[in-house]
Scaffold this motif. Structure first.
Motif, PDB file in Angstrom:
ATOM      1  N   VAL A  31       0.874  -1.174   0.000  1.00  0.00           N
ATOM      2  CA  VAL A  31       0.000   0.000   0.000  1.00  0.00           C
ATOM      3  C   VAL A  31       0.907   1.219   0.000  1.00  0.00           C
ATOM      4  N   ASN A  32       0.805   2.042  -1.007  1.00  0.00           N
ATOM      5  CA  ASN A  32       1.719   3.168  -1.163  1.00  0.00           C
ATOM      6  C   ASN A  32       1.193   4.462  -0.555  1.00  0.00           C
ATOM      7  N   ALA A  33      -0.093   4.646  -0.600  1.00  0.00           N
ATOM      8  CA  ALA A  33      -0.720   5.842  -0.041  1.00  0.00           C
ATOM      9  C   ALA A  33      -2.195   5.551   0.184  1.00  0.00           C
ATOM     10  N   MET A  34      -2.777   6.293   1.117  1.00  0.00           N
ATOM     11  CA  MET A  34      -4.206   6.176   1.386  1.00  0.00           C
ATOM     12  C   MET A  34      -4.763   7.570   1.582  1.00  0.00           C
ATOM     13  N   GLY A  35      -6.033   7.720   1.294  1.00  0.00           N
ATOM     14  CA  GLY A  35      -6.598   9.045   1.423  1.00  0.00           C
ATOM     15  C   GLY A  35      -8.105   9.029   1.561  1.00  0.00           C
ATOM     16  N   TRP A  36      -8.621  10.182   1.965  1.00  0.00           N
ATOM     17  CA  TRP A  36     -10.058  10.392   2.094  1.00  0.00           C
ATOM     18  C   TRP A  36     -10.497  11.490   1.132  1.00  0.00           C
ATOM     19  N   TYR A  37     -11.607  11.241   0.493  1.00  0.00           N
ATOM     20  CA  TYR A  37     -12.220  12.193  -0.423  1.00  0.00           C
ATOM     21  C   TYR A  37     -13.686  12.311  -0.049  1.00  0.00           C
ATOM     22  N   VAL A  92     -20.709  12.349   1.249  1.00  0.00           N
ATOM     23  CA  VAL A  92     -20.294  10.949   1.284  1.00  0.00           C
ATOM     24  C   VAL A  92     -18.769  10.942   1.260  1.00  0.00           C
ATOM     25  N   TYR A  93     -18.188  10.265   2.212  1.00  0.00           N
ATOM     26  CA  TYR A  93     -16.737  10.199   2.327  1.00  0.00           C
ATOM     27  C   TYR A  93     -16.243   8.863   1.774  1.00  0.00           C
ATOM     28  N   TYR A  94     -15.261   8.961   0.890  1.00  0.00           N
ATOM     29  CA  TYR A  94     -14.710   7.779   0.229  1.00  0.00           C
ATOM     30  C   TYR A  94     -13.242   7.602   0.616  1.00  0.00           C
ATOM     31  N   CYS A  95     -12.860   6.361   0.790  1.00  0.00           N
ATOM     32  CA  CYS A  95     -11.457   6.015   1.022  1.00  0.00           C
ATOM     33  C   CYS A  95     -10.836   5.570  -0.302  1.00  0.00           C
ATOM     34  N   ASN A  96      -9.635   6.053  -0.563  1.00  0.00           N
ATOM     35  CA  ASN A  96      -8.894   5.657  -1.765  1.00  0.00           C
ATOM     36  C   ASN A  96      -7.562   5.060  -1.355  1.00  0.00           C
ATOM     37  N   ASP A 110      -1.873   0.743  -9.032  1.00  0.00           N
ATOM     38  CA  ASP A 110      -3.315   0.805  -9.228  1.00  0.00           C
ATOM     39  C   ASP A 110      -3.932   1.495  -8.024  1.00  0.00           C
ATOM     40  N   ASP A 111      -5.162   1.928  -8.160  1.00  0.00           N
ATOM     41  CA  ASP A 111      -5.847   2.493  -7.015  1.00  0.00           C
ATOM     42  C   ASP A 111      -7.284   2.006  -6.970  1.00  0.00           C
ATOM     43  N   PHE A 112      -7.807   1.948  -5.761  1.00  0.00           N
ATOM     44  CA  PHE A 112      -9.128   1.390  -5.527  1.00  0.00           C
ATOM     45  C   PHE A 112      -9.918   2.288  -4.577  1.00  0.00           C
TER      46      PHE A 112
END
Length: 123
Positions: A31-37, A92-96, A110-112
């Motif tokens: 896992v290289n990075a994580m974030g909230w949108y 709506v909060y999304y995790c990436n 890749d990202d999910f």
């Protein structure tokens, strides 16, 4: 395939707090990075906060000083502590999750996305 799941949304009064959690699972080398949108109906999805493996953190100006992003001990988890919530934080909060996956032709970035969790700030 990588699965991303968020939790922790809900209804809170202005000035209140919520903590969102996100966990990624599945076939990934790292896992290289994580974030909230976040996204409201009819508008684009905007970055709220991101964190890299190296510990670099980025916040949207609108949440600086109120929200805190952090990684769990298991590096496939990320949290968003949201304090002093305002009605305009409703979304709506999304995790990436940015990952490296192993393929027969070599590693691939890749990202999910998760399915999102609703946060409503209202009295």
């Amino acid at each position: 395939q990588v699965h991303v799941e968020e939790s922790g949304g809900g209804l809170v009064q202005p000035g209140g707090s919520l903590r969102l959690s996100c966990a990624a699972s599945g076939s990934m080398s790292s896992v290289n990075a994580m974030g909230w949108y976040r996204q409201v109906p009819g508008k684009q999805r905007d970055m709220v906060a991101t964190i890299t493996n190296g510990g670099s953190i980025n916040y949207a100006d609108s949440v600086k000083g109120r929200f805190t992003i952090s990684r769990g001990n298991a590096k496939n988890t990320v949290y968003l502590q949201m304090n002093s919530l305002k009605p305009e934080d409703t979304a709506v909060y999304y995790c990436n999750v940015d990952v490296t996956v192993a393929t027969t032709t070599g590693p691939r970035l890749d990202d999910f996305w998760g399915q999102g969790t609703q946060v409503t700030v209202s009295s």
